[in-house]
Design an enzyme around this catalytic site. Structure first.
Site, short mmCIF file in Angstrom:
data_model
loop_
_atom_site.label_atom_id
_atom_site.label_comp_id
_atom_site.label_asym_id
_atom_site.label_seq_id
_atom_site.Cartn_x
_atom_site.Cartn_y
_atom_site.Cartn_z
N GLU A 290 0.84 -1.20 0.00
CA GLU A 290 0.00 0.00 0.00
C GLU A 290 0.88 1.26 0.00
OE1 GLU A 290 -2.60 3.07 0.74
OE2 GLU A 290 -1.16 2.51 2.29
N GLN B 299 -4.31 4.34 17.02
CA GLN B 299 -4.12 3.03 16.37
C GLN B 299 -2.67 2.53 16.56
OE1 GLN B 299 -3.64 2.68 11.98
NE2 GLN B 299 -5.76 1.99 11.99
N HIS C 114 -12.43 -1.51 6.14
CA HIS C 114 -11.54 -0.78 7.06
C HIS C 114 -11.37 -1.50 8.38
CE1 HIS C 114 -11.39 2.37 4.19
NE2 HIS C 114 -12.69 2.53 4.22
N LEU C 115 -12.47 -2.02 8.91
CA LEU C 115 -12.35 -2.77 10.16
C LEU C 115 -11.39 -3.95 9.95
CD1 LEU C 115 -13.12 -3.44 13.03
CD2 LEU C 115 -15.18 -4.58 12.18
N ALA C 116 -11.48 -4.57 8.78
CA ALA C 116 -10.66 -5.76 8.51
C ALA C 116 -9.17 -5.44 8.67
CB ALA C 116 -10.96 -6.29 7.11
N ASP C 117 -8.70 -4.36 8.05
CA ASP C 117 -7.24 -4.13 8.15
C ASP C 117 -6.85 -3.76 9.58
OD1 ASP C 117 -6.36 -1.21 8.43
OD2 ASP C 117 -7.66 -0.96 6.70
N GLN C 118 -7.81 -3.20 10.34
CA GLN C 118 -7.49 -2.79 11.71
C GLN C 118 -7.54 -3.94 12.72
OE1 GLN C 118 -9.42 1.14 12.58
NE2 GLN C 118 -9.72 1.16 10.37
N HIS D 27 -4.39 -2.32 2.17
CA HIS D 27 -3.99 -2.02 3.55
C HIS D 27 -3.90 -3.32 4.33
CE1 HIS D 27 -5.21 2.29 3.09
NE2 HIS D 27 -4.26 2.43 3.98
P1 ATP Z 1 -1.00 7.88 3.40
O1 ATP Z 1 0.35 7.57 3.86
O2 ATP Z 1 -1.55 6.95 2.37
O3 ATP Z 1 -1.17 9.33 3.07
P2 ATP Z 1 -2.18 7.67 6.06
O4 ATP Z 1 -0.96 7.47 6.86
O5 ATP Z 1 -2.96 8.91 6.40
O6 ATP Z 1 -2.01 7.60 4.55
P3 ATP Z 1 -3.32 5.11 5.54
O7 ATP Z 1 -2.00 4.43 5.44
O8 ATP Z 1 -4.11 5.27 4.29
O9 ATP Z 1 -3.17 6.48 6.26
O10 ATP Z 1 -4.21 4.33 6.63
C1 ATP Z 1 -5.50 4.72 6.91
C2 ATP Z 1 -6.12 3.86 8.01
O11 ATP Z 1 -7.41 4.45 8.26
C3 ATP Z 1 -6.40 2.41 7.64
O12 ATP Z 1 -6.31 1.59 8.79
C4 ATP Z 1 -7.85 2.44 7.17
O13 ATP Z 1 -8.56 1.23 7.32
C5 ATP Z 1 -8.43 3.49 8.10
N1 ATP Z 1 -9.61 4.13 7.47
C6 ATP Z 1 -9.64 4.86 6.34
N2 ATP Z 1 -10.90 5.25 6.05
C7 ATP Z 1 -11.69 4.74 7.03
C8 ATP Z 1 -13.09 4.78 7.30
N3 ATP Z 1 -13.93 5.39 6.48
N4 ATP Z 1 -13.55 4.14 8.39
C9 ATP Z 1 -12.70 3.49 9.21
N5 ATP Z 1 -11.37 3.43 9.03
C10 ATP Z 1 -10.86 4.03 7.95
#
Ligand code: ATP
Length: 345
Positions: free
Chosen positions: A10, A100, A283-287, A308
């Site tokens: 990602e 997180q 989103h819940l899945a990756d968390q 993710h």
């Molecule tokens: P980047 O480096 O890509 O600019 P970032 O550090 O801000 O991004 P990401 O690496 O994209 O963030 O991670 C975003 C996290 O937020 C992931 O765990 C994703 O599942 C969560 N997330 C994003 N949108 C939602 C949503 N609508 N509801 C719940 N969780 C979300």
């Protein structure tokens, strides 16, 4: 030392946050290079730097490369210190993503902690506060810990200024595994459209889109005005409460984006979820991956496997001797199984 290519999979901030969280939990140092290398603004943004600093304080870590724009960082934690911490992103960057990062470590600390987090609480591309409080934390609490959250003030992009508090009582004997295969029957539906310093008609237009697309009753629609936000903001959250989980799907308002389009983002994800019986949305899945890996096992079903998610799985494998299997089910949803140790051939 574990080395990580921050541009793989990602390729975003998630790789860094997952690495920090797992380094704290395992005590293993790591070096990450090419942090967010392919993003428009590569390297550490304020949100990521705040996560690094938070992890560093909680883990008494030795850190190099912790500055805005840095693409190369080393992180060597020593011990996890429970305590009362305040971390402020300083911009509208997501404060929920700071949580997180450090939550897994504090779930395993030897004493309770409190966190006061300031920054964005309802940002595009991050978990909105409500998702953290109503979707994510209730599941974490089933692992034998007690985590409560309280929103003091929402923070929207670009003004920020949001604030929330989290109290964490760790597990006495490690985290319990979670098996989240079946969400059960749907018990409740609610679509909330929040506006801060914007006309309520925006929320009403958004809820009309939700009602029209999902054939929802008026009683399930709630326009809300937020009166303590520092700047303007708008968000649509579609909550689906099942026996085992309350999932929340979100559309984020942005300048120049029509209210109807904001609602459609949330509707699209909610509709996908309702079509399947999977426990977790994307989103819940990756968390869930990191907490289950830290607990040493568990399983869940998910609507889809995002990048993710697969990226998180790979990072977990670098820190913990764990086997994570993903299997497509006949209805094209996924089953994710987290097992300790190497699997038999
Ligand atoms: P980047 O480096 O890509 O600019 P970032 O550090 O801000 O991004 P990401 O690496 O994209 O963030 O991670 C975003 C996290 O937020 C992931 O765990 C994703 O599942 C969560 N997330 C994003 N949108 C939602 C949503 N609508 N509801 C719940 N969780 C979300």
């Amino acid at each position: 030392m574990i080395t990580i290519d921050g541009s793989f999979g990602e390729g975003g901030g998630q790789i860094l946050r997952t690495s920090l969280g797992l380094a704290l939990v395992t005590g293993k140092p790591f070096r990450i290079q090419k942090i967010r290398a392919v993003r428009k603004q590569p390297g550490l943004l304020r949100q990521h730097l705040t996560a690094v600093n938070a992890a560093s304080r909680i883990g008494c870590a030795e850190v190099t490369g912790a500055s805005i724009g840095s693409t190369d960082l080393t992180f060597a934690p020593q011990t996890i210190l429970a305590g009362h911490y305040s971390f402020a992103v300083g911009t509208a960057g997501s404060a929920t993503l700071v949580l997180q990062t450090v939550l897994p470590a504090l779930l395993l600390a030897d004493a309770p902690s409190t966190l006061t987090l300031e920054g964005g609480t309802h940002n595009p591309f991050a978990p909105p506060y409500d998702f953290v409080a109503r979707t994510f934390l209730p599941l974490i609490n089933r692992m034998g810990v007690e985590v409560t959250a309280r929103l003091e003030r929402p923070g929207f992009y670009p003004a920020g200024g949001g604030k929330f508090e989290v109290a964490i009582t760790p597990a006495a004997n490690g985290l319990r595994r979670l098996d989240l295969l079946d969400r059960g029957d749907i018990r409740g539906r609610l679509a909330r459209a929040l506006v801060a310093n914007l006309p309520i008609s925006i929320a009403e237009r958004e809820l009309a889109v939700v009602a029209g697309n999902l054939s929802w009753k008026e009683a399930w629609l709630k326009p809300e005005t937020v009166d303590n936000s520092r700047g303007p903001g708008n968000i649509v959250m579609i909550e689906i409460e099942s026996d085992q989980v309350t999932e929340i799907f979100t559309g984020f308002g942005q300048r120049g984006l029509r209210a109807e389009a904001v609602a459609e983002q949330a509707v699209k994800e909610a509709r996908q979820y309702l079509k399947t019986g999977a426990f977790a949305g994307e989103h819940l899945a990756d968390q869930l991956v990191v907490p289950l890996a830290v607990a040493g096992g568990g399983s869940f079903t998910a609507v889809r496997l995002s990048r993710h998610m697969t990226t998180n799985v790979e990072i977990v494998g670098k820190f913990i001797d764990i086997d994570i299997q993903t299997t497509m089910l006949p209805d094209r949803t996924w089953k994710v199984e987290v097992k300790t140790g190497s699997s038999p051939p």
